[in-house]
Every structure is written in structure tokens, then in C-alpha cells.
Design a protein around this motif. Structure first.
Motif, PDB file in Angstrom:
ATOM      1  N   PRO A  72       1.202  -1.943   4.460  1.00 50.89           N
ATOM      2  CA  PRO A  72       1.821  -1.890   2.818  1.00 50.89           C
ATOM      3  C   PRO A  72       3.139  -2.823   2.871  1.00 50.89           C
ATOM      4  CG  PRO A  72       2.275   0.118   4.164  1.00 50.89           C
ATOM      5  CD  PRO A  72       1.185  -0.917   4.990  1.00 50.89           C
ATOM      6  N   ILE A  73       3.732  -3.065   3.904  1.00 46.98           N
ATOM      7  CA  ILE A  73       5.041  -3.571   3.633  1.00 46.98           C
ATOM      8  C   ILE A  73       5.148  -5.000   4.705  1.00 46.98           C
ATOM      9  CG2 ILE A  73       6.398  -1.840   3.063  1.00 46.98           C
ATOM     10  CD1 ILE A  73       7.303  -1.309   5.835  1.00 46.98           C
ATOM     11  N   THR A  74       5.935  -5.843   4.228  1.00 40.97           N
ATOM     12  CA  THR A  74       5.957  -7.056   5.049  1.00 40.97           C
ATOM     13  C   THR A  74       6.134  -6.711   6.458  1.00 40.97           C
ATOM     14  OG1 THR A  74       8.276  -7.289   4.680  1.00 40.97           O
ATOM     15  CG2 THR A  74       6.789  -8.388   3.177  1.00 40.97           C
ATOM     16  N   PRO A  75       5.650  -7.556   7.305  1.00 35.03           N
ATOM     17  CA  PRO A  75       5.889  -7.285   8.689  1.00 35.03           C
ATOM     18  C   PRO A  75       7.421  -7.320   9.384  1.00 35.03           C
ATOM     19  CG  PRO A  75       4.053  -9.534   8.366  1.00 35.03           C
ATOM     20  CD  PRO A  75       4.778  -8.951   7.215  1.00 35.03           C
ATOM     21  N   ASN A 118      -6.816   2.091   5.017  1.00 42.57           N
ATOM     22  CA  ASN A 118      -7.134   2.560   3.655  1.00 42.57           C
ATOM     23  C   ASN A 118      -8.594   3.324   3.542  1.00 42.57           C
ATOM     24  OD1 ASN A 118      -4.526   2.259   2.071  1.00 42.57           O
ATOM     25  ND2 ASN A 118      -5.161   0.074   2.574  1.00 42.57           N
ATOM     26  N   ILE A 119      -8.907   4.044   3.047  1.00 34.66           N
ATOM     27  CA  ILE A 119     -10.107   4.962   2.864  1.00 34.66           C
ATOM     28  C   ILE A 119     -10.579   4.576   1.268  1.00 34.66           C
ATOM     29  CG2 ILE A 119     -11.731   6.685   3.172  1.00 34.66           C
ATOM     30  CD1 ILE A 119      -9.481   8.049   4.958  1.00 34.66           C
ATOM     31  N   PRO A 120     -11.404   3.525   1.160  1.00 38.71           N
ATOM     32  CA  PRO A 120     -11.818   3.423  -0.260  1.00 38.71           C
ATOM     33  C   PRO A 120     -12.603   4.678  -0.788  1.00 38.71           C
ATOM     34  CG  PRO A 120     -12.582   1.656   1.193  1.00 38.71           C
ATOM     35  CD  PRO A 120     -12.154   2.671   1.835  1.00 38.71           C
ATOM     36  N   ILE A 121     -12.186   4.953  -2.148  1.00 41.98           N
ATOM     37  CA  ILE A 121     -12.785   6.004  -2.845  1.00 41.98           C
ATOM     38  C   ILE A 121     -13.566   5.476  -3.997  1.00 41.98           C
ATOM     39  CG2 ILE A 121     -12.191   8.058  -4.329  1.00 41.98           C
ATOM     40  CD1 ILE A 121      -9.380   8.352  -3.090  1.00 41.98           C
ATOM     41  N   THR A 122     -13.231   4.555  -4.713  1.00 46.65           N
ATOM     42  CA  THR A 122     -13.710   4.278  -6.020  1.00 46.65           C
ATOM     43  C   THR A 122     -13.388   2.461  -6.338  1.00 46.65           C
ATOM     44  OG1 THR A 122     -14.774   4.583  -8.091  1.00 46.65           O
ATOM     45  CG2 THR A 122     -12.403   5.133  -7.648  1.00 46.65           C
ATOM     46  N   ALA A 154      -8.117   3.606  -3.200  1.00 49.45           N
ATOM     47  CA  ALA A 154      -8.123   4.191  -1.661  1.00 49.45           C
ATOM     48  C   ALA A 154      -7.078   5.216  -1.567  1.00 49.45           C
ATOM     49  CB  ALA A 154      -8.105   3.111  -0.715  1.00 49.45           C
ATOM     50  N   ILE A 155      -7.219   5.889  -0.253  1.00 48.55           N
ATOM     51  CA  ILE A 155      -6.479   6.696   0.383  1.00 48.55           C
ATOM     52  C   ILE A 155      -5.944   6.276   1.639  1.00 48.55           C
ATOM     53  CG2 ILE A 155      -6.088   9.145   1.039  1.00 48.55           C
ATOM     54  CD1 ILE A 155      -8.321  10.042  -0.397  1.00 48.55           C
ATOM     55  N   ALA A 178      -5.023  -0.300  -4.916  1.00 50.25           N
ATOM     56  CA  ALA A 178      -4.020   0.875  -5.273  1.00 50.25           C
ATOM     57  C   ALA A 178      -4.496   2.112  -4.222  1.00 50.25           C
ATOM     58  CB  ALA A 178      -4.369   1.220  -6.668  1.00 50.25           C
ATOM     59  N   SER A 179      -3.564   2.022  -3.244  1.00 56.34           N
ATOM     60  CA  SER A 179      -3.489   3.139  -2.257  1.00 56.34           C
ATOM     61  C   SER A 179      -2.704   4.383  -2.163  1.00 56.34           C
ATOM     62  CB  SER A 179      -3.549   2.438  -0.779  1.00 56.34           C
ATOM     63  OG  SER A 179      -3.508   3.359   0.482  1.00 56.34           O
ATOM     64  N   ILE A 180      -3.239   5.544  -2.509  1.00 62.20           N
ATOM     65  CA  ILE A 180      -2.311   6.682  -2.498  1.00 62.20           C
ATOM     66  C   ILE A 180      -1.912   7.096  -1.102  1.00 62.20           C
ATOM     67  CG2 ILE A 180      -2.674   9.358  -2.682  1.00 62.20           C
ATOM     68  CD1 ILE A 180      -5.174   8.629  -4.531  1.00 62.20           C
ATOM     69  N   GLY A 181      -0.586   6.768  -1.260  1.00 62.73           N
ATOM     70  CA  GLY A 181       0.186   7.094   0.024  1.00 62.73           C
ATOM     71  C   GLY A 181       0.476   5.554   0.875  1.00 62.73           C
ATOM     72  N   GLY A 182       0.141   4.592   0.208  1.00 67.42           N
ATOM     73  CA  GLY A 182       0.176   3.263   0.579  1.00 67.42           C
ATOM     74  C   GLY A 182       1.276   2.492   0.264  1.00 67.42           C
ATOM     75  N   ALA A 183       1.001   1.286   0.017  1.00 66.18           N
ATOM     76  CA  ALA A 183       2.428   0.324  -0.658  1.00 66.18           C
ATOM     77  C   ALA A 183       3.023   1.090  -1.804  1.00 66.18           C
ATOM     78  CB  ALA A 183       1.679  -1.066  -1.015  1.00 66.18           C
TER      79      ALA A 183
END
Length: 238
Positions: free
Chosen positions: A9-12, A62-66, A100-101, A204-209
Motif C-alpha cells: 500500500p505504500i512505497t518500498p 487484499n481480499i476482493p469483495i466486489t 477489497a479488504i 479501494a482497500s479497507i485498511g489498505g493504502a
């Protein structure tokens, strides 16, 4: 598509800083400097390290939801926000915004928070902490094109440590973890789901970037600050 959903989610460079911070934490725990603070959280040093390591590595997954309605998405960019640099993954033939989550920034903190609430029966105080922090975070959460919803990285840490200490000296450490992680997830991501579709983010990741860095640092710093301030280790309810 599933392979392209997985990314840091962030740069290396910034991720390496979190890794170095985690390595420093290992050294401090081995020197027994932080051992007592984490015992106040209700887990041993080994479990604390496993928890943080799982969050760090899990941030890649990330776990895709929709998939939200198709529209033009940004791809292969680095977005700057409040000193943090977030990654917009390189995607091809993309259907729209994949909701995603994040494993490390949402799933693991949720499971750990649930465990702490049940272990210490913190139903009311945990609810107050989560609602209060979610409100504060929500007022500061900013939609960022290509990324999703972002929060200034140190806001969850400072807010969490202060509020947890005010709510309970005995249970400040677990309240810090619960309030900081769940309050950030709810206030930043869940309450802004309606804004995500128009940001052109491929994922768009919940809890991600946008929120992972704050949640991860909350797990280290807010718990440490609140734990040191607590007068004694919390008593288990079971």
C-alpha cells in the motif's frame, strides 16, 4: 485481476521504514524493555511480534469483495499525502474500482480487537473509544484520487493514546489497540464507502493504502504509550 489486486500500500522506501521499526521493536522486546508494556495489552511478547508481523506482511494481500461501476481508473502512480507516498498499482484491462479488504490492515486488527473485547469484557468503554476515534478520524479523512480515503498518519496514534488513557488506566493498552484500529477503519474507510467510486482508484482497500500506516503504527506506538501509563496489567475476565 486477482494477482494485480495484491500490492504494497505504500512505497518500498516507506515500507522499509516500517520493517526497520519492527526490527527495532524485536530488539527492545528481547532486551525486556517493552515486555511489560505488551503484557499489559494481554498478550506475551511472542504473540505481540506475531501480531505485528502478520499485519506488516498481510498489508500486501487484499481480499476482493466486489467491483464498483466501471469508470476511468488511474494506474501505476505514486500519490503523495501528508508526507506519505501511496502506491496506485499498475493494472491492465480493469473493470472499475475493486473494493477489497486488506488482510494486515483490517482482518487481523478486527480479530485482535474482538479477542481483547471478549477477554476483558470492555463492551462499553471499547464502544466509546471506537465511536469517539471514528468521529475524529472521519472529520480528517480525505478522499485522494487514485488511492481512496487517506488519513494523516499520526492522527490515529495521538488520538488513541490520549483517549484510551482517559477512559481507563487499567485497560488503556487494550483500549488503545481496539479504539485506534477499529476507529480508523470505521471513521476513514467504512463511513466513506460512498465516495470511493468516483476517485478513480483501481483498488479501494479497507485498511489498505491511506489507512494501513496509521493502523500499523497505532499497534506499536499507541499501545506502548498507553501501556506504559497503565498502573498494572489488566485482569482477564476468562
Amino acid at each position: 485481476m486477482h494477482a494485480q489486486v495484491q500490492y504494497l500500500p505504500i512505497t518500498p522506501g516507506l515500507f522499509s521504514i516500517l520493517v526497520l521499526l519492527f526490527a527495532g521493536l524485536i530488539i527492545l522486546i528481547q532486551l525486556r524493555i517493552l515486555r511489560y508494556a505488551y503484557m499489559r495489552l494481554g498478550v506475551g511478547p511472542g504473540m505481540a511480534l506475531l501480531l505485528l508481523f502478520g499485519s506488516l506482511i498481510g498489508s500486501y494481500f487484499n481480499i476482493p469483495i466486489t467491483v464498483l461501476p466501471a469508470q476511468a481508473v488511474r494506474s501505476g502512480e505514486i500519490i503523495d499525502f501528508f508526507g506519505m507516498r501511496y502506491v496506485v498499482p499498475l493494472v491492465t484491462e480493469w473493470p472499475g474500482t475493486v473494493l477489497a479488504i486488506n488482510l494486515g490492515g483490517a482482518v487481523i486488527p478486527t480479530l485482535m480487537s474482538t479477542y481483547l473485547v471478549l477477554r476483558y469484557q470492555l463492551w462499553l468503554k471499547a464502544a466509546i473509544a471506537v465511536v469517539a476515534i471514528a468521529f475524529i478520524i472521519h472529520t480528517m479523512a480525505t478522499p485522494v484520487r487514485g488511492v481512496g480515503i487517506a488519513v494523516p498518519v499520526f492522527v490515529p496514534i495521538i488520538t488513541t493514546a490520549i483517549l484510551a488513557f482517559l477512559l481507563s488506566r487499567d485497560y488503556a493498552a487494550p483500549l488503545a489497540y481496539i479504539g485506534g484500529s477499529m476507529g480508523t477503519l470505521i471513521g476513514a474507510d467504512l463511513l466513506n464507502l460512498g465516495k470511493i467510486g468516483g476517485l478513480g482508484a483501481p483498488v479501494a482497500s479497507i485498511g489498505g493504502a491511506g489507512t494501513f500506516d496509521g493502523i500499523f503504527l497505532t499497534g506499536i506506538l499507541a499501545v506502548l504509550l498507553a501501556g506504559i501509563a497503565s498502573p498494572a496489567r489488566p485482569r482477564e475476565s476468562w
